[in-house]
Design an enzyme around this catalytic site. Structure first.
Site, PDB file in Angstrom:
ATOM      1  N   ASP A 257       0.642  -0.606   0.170  1.00 29.25           N
ATOM      2  CA  ASP A 257       0.179  -0.197  -0.094  1.00 29.25           C
ATOM      3  C   ASP A 257       0.353   1.791   0.134  1.00 29.25           C
ATOM      4  O   ASP A 257       0.659   1.965   0.650  1.00 29.25           O
ATOM      5  CB  ASP A 257      -0.981   0.071   1.438  1.00 29.25           C
ATOM      6  CG  ASP A 257      -2.199  -1.124   1.125  1.00 29.25           C
ATOM      7  OD1 ASP A 257      -2.136  -1.226   0.388  1.00 29.25           O
ATOM      8  OD2 ASP A 257      -1.615  -1.992   2.449  1.00 29.25           O
TER       9      ASP A 257
ATOM     10  N   HIS B 277      -4.979  -1.522  -5.855  1.00 23.08           N
ATOM     11  CA  HIS B 277      -3.865  -0.635  -6.562  1.00 23.08           C
ATOM     12  C   HIS B 277      -5.510   0.488  -6.761  1.00 23.08           C
ATOM     13  O   HIS B 277      -5.462   0.287  -7.767  1.00 23.08           O
ATOM     14  CB  HIS B 277      -3.054  -1.579  -7.518  1.00 23.08           C
ATOM     15  CG  HIS B 277      -2.242  -2.021  -6.951  1.00 23.08           C
ATOM     16  ND1 HIS B 277      -0.746  -2.484  -8.142  1.00 23.08           N
ATOM     17  CD2 HIS B 277      -1.842  -2.548  -5.472  1.00 23.08           C
ATOM     18  CE1 HIS B 277      -0.426  -3.676  -6.845  1.00 23.08           C
ATOM     19  NE2 HIS B 277      -0.436  -3.346  -6.097  1.00 23.08           N
TER      20      HIS B 277
ATOM     21  N   GLY C 124       5.371  12.045  -4.522  1.00 25.78           N
ATOM     22  CA  GLY C 124       3.996  12.288  -3.887  1.00 25.78           C
ATOM     23  C   GLY C 124       2.622  13.132  -3.391  1.00 25.78           C
ATOM     24  O   GLY C 124       3.741  12.909  -2.499  1.00 25.78           O
TER      25      GLY C 124
HETATM   26  P1  GDP Z   1      -1.200   0.369  -4.124  1.00 25.97           P
HETATM   27  O1  GDP Z   1      -1.678  -1.102  -2.892  1.00 25.97           O
HETATM   28  O2  GDP Z   1       0.705   0.621  -3.631  1.00 25.97           O
HETATM   29  O3  GDP Z   1      -1.150   0.922  -4.785  1.00 25.97           O
HETATM   30  O4  GDP Z   1      -1.804   1.468  -2.814  1.00 25.97           O
HETATM   31  P2  GDP Z   1      -3.129   1.677  -2.366  1.00 25.97           P
HETATM   32  O5  GDP Z   1      -3.960   2.358  -3.258  1.00 25.97           O
HETATM   33  O6  GDP Z   1      -3.364   0.347  -1.134  1.00 25.97           O
HETATM   34  O7  GDP Z   1      -2.540   2.865  -1.510  1.00 25.97           O
HETATM   35  C1  GDP Z   1      -2.741   4.114  -1.190  1.00 25.97           C
HETATM   36  C2  GDP Z   1      -3.491   4.972  -1.615  1.00 25.97           C
HETATM   37  O8  GDP Z   1      -2.542   6.059  -0.920  1.00 25.97           O
HETATM   38  C3  GDP Z   1      -4.260   5.012  -2.600  1.00 25.97           C
HETATM   39  O9  GDP Z   1      -5.915   5.113  -1.602  1.00 25.97           O
HETATM   40  C4  GDP Z   1      -3.721   6.219  -3.168  1.00 25.97           C
HETATM   41  O10 GDP Z   1      -4.746   6.609  -4.368  1.00 25.97           O
HETATM   42  C5  GDP Z   1      -3.321   7.313  -2.687  1.00 25.97           C
HETATM   43  N1  GDP Z   1      -2.166   7.854  -2.395  1.00 25.97           N
HETATM   44  C6  GDP Z   1      -0.969   7.351  -3.783  1.00 25.97           C
HETATM   45  N2  GDP Z   1      -0.254   7.861  -3.108  1.00 25.97           N
HETATM   46  C7  GDP Z   1      -0.352   9.551  -2.808  1.00 25.97           C
HETATM   47  C8  GDP Z   1      -0.010  11.175  -2.132  1.00 25.97           C
HETATM   48  O11 GDP Z   1       1.005  10.803  -2.903  1.00 25.97           O
HETATM   49  N3  GDP Z   1      -0.490  11.328  -1.018  1.00 25.97           N
HETATM   50  C9  GDP Z   1      -1.840  10.971  -1.175  1.00 25.97           C
HETATM   51  N4  GDP Z   1      -2.430  12.289  -0.136  1.00 25.97           N
HETATM   52  N5  GDP Z   1      -2.465  10.239  -1.433  1.00 25.97           N
HETATM   53  C10 GDP Z   1      -1.850   8.838  -2.234  1.00 25.97           C
HETATM   54  P1  IMO Z   2      -1.130  -3.781  -2.364  1.00 24.77           P
HETATM   55  O1  IMO Z   2      -1.034  -5.207  -3.620  1.00 24.77           O
HETATM   56  C1  IMO Z   2      -0.446  -4.877   2.032  1.00 24.77           C
HETATM   57  C2  IMO Z   2      -1.226  -8.897   3.956  1.00 24.77           C
HETATM   58  C3  IMO Z   2      -2.410  -9.039   4.335  1.00 24.77           C
HETATM   59  C4  IMO Z   2      -1.520  -9.948   5.299  1.00 24.77           C
HETATM   60  C5  IMO Z   2      -0.634 -10.991   4.563  1.00 24.77           C
HETATM   61  C6  IMO Z   2      -0.491 -12.123   3.842  1.00 24.77           C
HETATM   62  O2  IMO Z   2      -2.452  -3.505  -2.301  1.00 24.77           O
HETATM   63  O3  IMO Z   2       0.249  -2.975  -1.474  1.00 24.77           O
HETATM   64  P2  IMO Z   2      -1.882 -13.194   2.273  1.00 24.77           P
HETATM   65  O4  IMO Z   2      -3.835 -12.353   2.079  1.00 24.77           O
HETATM   66  O5  IMO Z   2      -1.725 -12.129   0.249  1.00 24.77           O
HETATM   67  O6  IMO Z   2      -2.288 -14.194   2.373  1.00 24.77           O
HETATM   68  O7  IMO Z   2      -2.358 -12.257   3.510  1.00 24.77           O
HETATM   69  O8  IMO Z   2      -0.281  -9.617   3.380  1.00 24.77           O
HETATM   70  N1  IMO Z   2      -1.044  -7.901   2.531  1.00 24.77           N
HETATM   71  C7  IMO Z   2      -0.880  -7.037   2.215  1.00 24.77           C
HETATM   72  N2  IMO Z   2      -1.071  -5.670   2.837  1.00 24.77           N
HETATM   73  N3  IMO Z   2      -0.928  -4.655   1.020  1.00 24.77           N
HETATM   74  C8  IMO Z   2      -1.241  -5.783  -0.448  1.00 24.77           C
HETATM   75  O9  IMO Z   2      -1.202  -5.738  -1.530  1.00 24.77           O
HETATM   76  C9  IMO Z   2      -0.768  -6.873   0.806  1.00 24.77           C
HETATM   77  N4  IMO Z   2      -1.164  -7.833   0.045  1.00 24.77           N
HETATM   78  C10 IMO Z   2      -1.441  -8.556   1.112  1.00 24.77           C
HETATM   79  O10 IMO Z   2      -3.009  -8.254   5.367  1.00 24.77           O
HETATM   80  O11 IMO Z   2      -1.091  -9.289   6.481  1.00 24.77           O
HETATM   81 MG    MG Z   3      -3.089  -1.963  -1.713  1.00 23.79          MG
END
Ligand code: GDP
Ligand code: IMO
Ligand code: MG
Length: 424
Positions: free
Chosen positions: A13, A41, A413
């Protein structure tokens, strides 16, 4: 050799989706290489927010060929739903290509994930309960079904019969759970899913290598992150695949010598979902502020994420494990309101200081972070479009991270939207 990898440097994340979307403008193909719909994502375009699970984050661009590589585990029902939802929002998904070697997530994988977590009780990992671990386990024990098996109903039937016999015995004897009916599963996968999925099945290795020889720009998109890596993460609190850059090669069939850039995504603080060690974790008002300003809730699971301060010990280790060439620092704007920003520069326990990640994980579980404190900038960064527009204190924070990691920060970002990224 125009192949770039995007890899998370923390526990997921970090904002991979947003950076992949930003980079995809100049790419031809975007390829997911591991994980499954445990990923969430986020890409924000104008007022529209897309939460992608299996679809590569470049799919929103018309010029991109999106690919799901062999290293991914695919729940076909989830994929079909995701594509239908994207189509209904005006995204053309017809160019998506799927590797026939990708493994299928089956209904018993979901059940096993849920049951195992329940069985573990207070020792549970906090998985996403999407069947990811059980699907990769079957791949490793060689009883998995692959996407290409959808194209051969006889083989599908035979494999399902063998594996389900064992799963149903486990359900009955360990979990007191009703057996699953092979006919129901077969009908769902062969009659409903196969006609939708098979037209997308492609020899993705050939496709990618054709792209390489034609000089196409290819981006390999990691899900999860370095410290959730099955081999290098905080085991057992990890996922069941290899998000680290090495996984991008095995998960796509592109050899390491084709890779010329590896971008590590680092959030300006750290989050984690689920159980496991987290040296810089904080709670109280600062944690609440980070959760609220950064909207730190699971993209798909909606779970509140644990939060903590930026950790340069982890980043330095991630740089080694992934051969990171440069960093994208995300969510800098989330720190705008803080008076003081902490950065972990080392760990300490029992009088020993660790500048590198301790080899023994029992040590990691008990370390205390050694912090440097930097003054906050107390300025809204969300409209900044160049480094020069950032206040000096924000630039000092960035310079500090560059110095501590020894790696250039190429993207910053400053908000969730597509445009809110500074390139330097
Ligand atoms: P990922 O799994 O690595 O793609 O990340 P996620 O989408 O799960 O979580 C990132 C969160 O932060 C999302 O809600 C994005 O919209 C938000 N986000 C990403 N880059 C930025 C940034 O530079 N600033 C802010 N405020 N939010 C961001
Ligand atoms: P993105 O791609 C954050 C974490 C789960 C748990 C561990 C194992 O959005 O960054 P799983 O279901 O994969 O067997 O769970 O990994 N986990 C993540 N945490 N972002 C993710 O994906 C995750 N995918 C799995 O919370 O701790
Ligand atoms: Mg994510």
């Amino acid at each position: 050799m125009p192949v770039t990898i995007v890899v998370g440097t923390q526990w997921g994340d970090e904002g991979k989706g947003k950076i992949v979307d930003a980079l995809a403008r100049d790419m031809d193909m975007v390829v997911r290489y591991q994980g499954g719909h445990n990923a969430g994502h986020t890409v924000v375009v104008g007022d529209t927010r897309f939460a992608l699970q299996l679809a590569p984050s470049g799919i929103l661009y018309e010029h991109i060929t999106p690919v799901i590589g062999n290293g991914v585990v695919i729940d076909p029902g989830v994929l079909i739903e995701e594509l239908d939802a994207l189509e209904s929002r005006g995204v053309d998904t017809t160019k998506l290509k799927l590797s026939g070697n990708a493994h299928l997530i089956m209904p018993y994988h979901h059940e096993l994930d849920r049951l195992t977590e329940r069985y573990l009780g207070k020792n549970k990992l906090g998985t996403t309960k999407r069947g990811i671990g059980p699907a990769y386990a079957d791949k490793a024990t060689r009883v998995g079904l692959r996407l290409q098996d959808l194209d051969d109903p006889k083989i599908f039937h035979q494999k399902l019969e063998v594996v389900l016999k064992e799963k149903n015995a486990i359900f009955a004897k360990i979990y007191n759970h009703l057996p699953l009916d092979p006919e129901v599963i077969e009908s769902q996968y062969i009659k409903c899913y196969a006609p939708r999925i098979l037209p997308m099945m492609t020899d993705t290795v050939a496709l990618l290598h054709d792209g390489i020889s034609q000089g196409r720009h290819i981006l390999l998109e990691g899900a999860q992150a370095t410290f959730l890596d099955l081999d290098h993460g905080t085991y057992p609190f990890v996922t069941s695949s290899n998000p680290c850059a090495g996984g991008a090669c095995s998960g796509t069939g592109i050899g390491p010598l084709y890779i010329d850039r590896i971008i590590g995504i680092a959030k300006a603080y750290v989050t984690r979902v689920g159980a496991g060690p987290f040296p810089t974790e904080c709670d109280g008002p600062v944690a609440d502020e980070l959760v609220q300003r950064g909207y730190e809730y699971g993209t798909n699971t909606k779970r509140r994420r644990r939060v903590g301060w930026f950790d340069t010990v982890m980043l330095r280790h991630a740089i080694k494990l992934n051969s990171i060439t440069d960093i994208a620092l995300t969510k800098l704007d989330v720190l705008d309101s803080l008076d003081v920003i902490r950065v972990c520069v080392a760990y300490e326990t029992d009088g020993t200081v660790y500048e590198d990640l301790p080899y023994n994980q029992s040590v990691l579980h008990k370390v205390s972070p050694v912090y440097r404190e930097l003054p906050g900038w107390k300025t809204d960064l969300s409209n900044a479009s160049s480094i020069e527009e950032l206040p000096q204190k924000a630039r000092n924070f960035i310079d500090f991270l560059v110095e501590a990691s020894g790696i250039n920060i190429s993207f910053i970002g400053v908000g969730p939207s597509r445009g809110q990224v500074i390139r330097r």
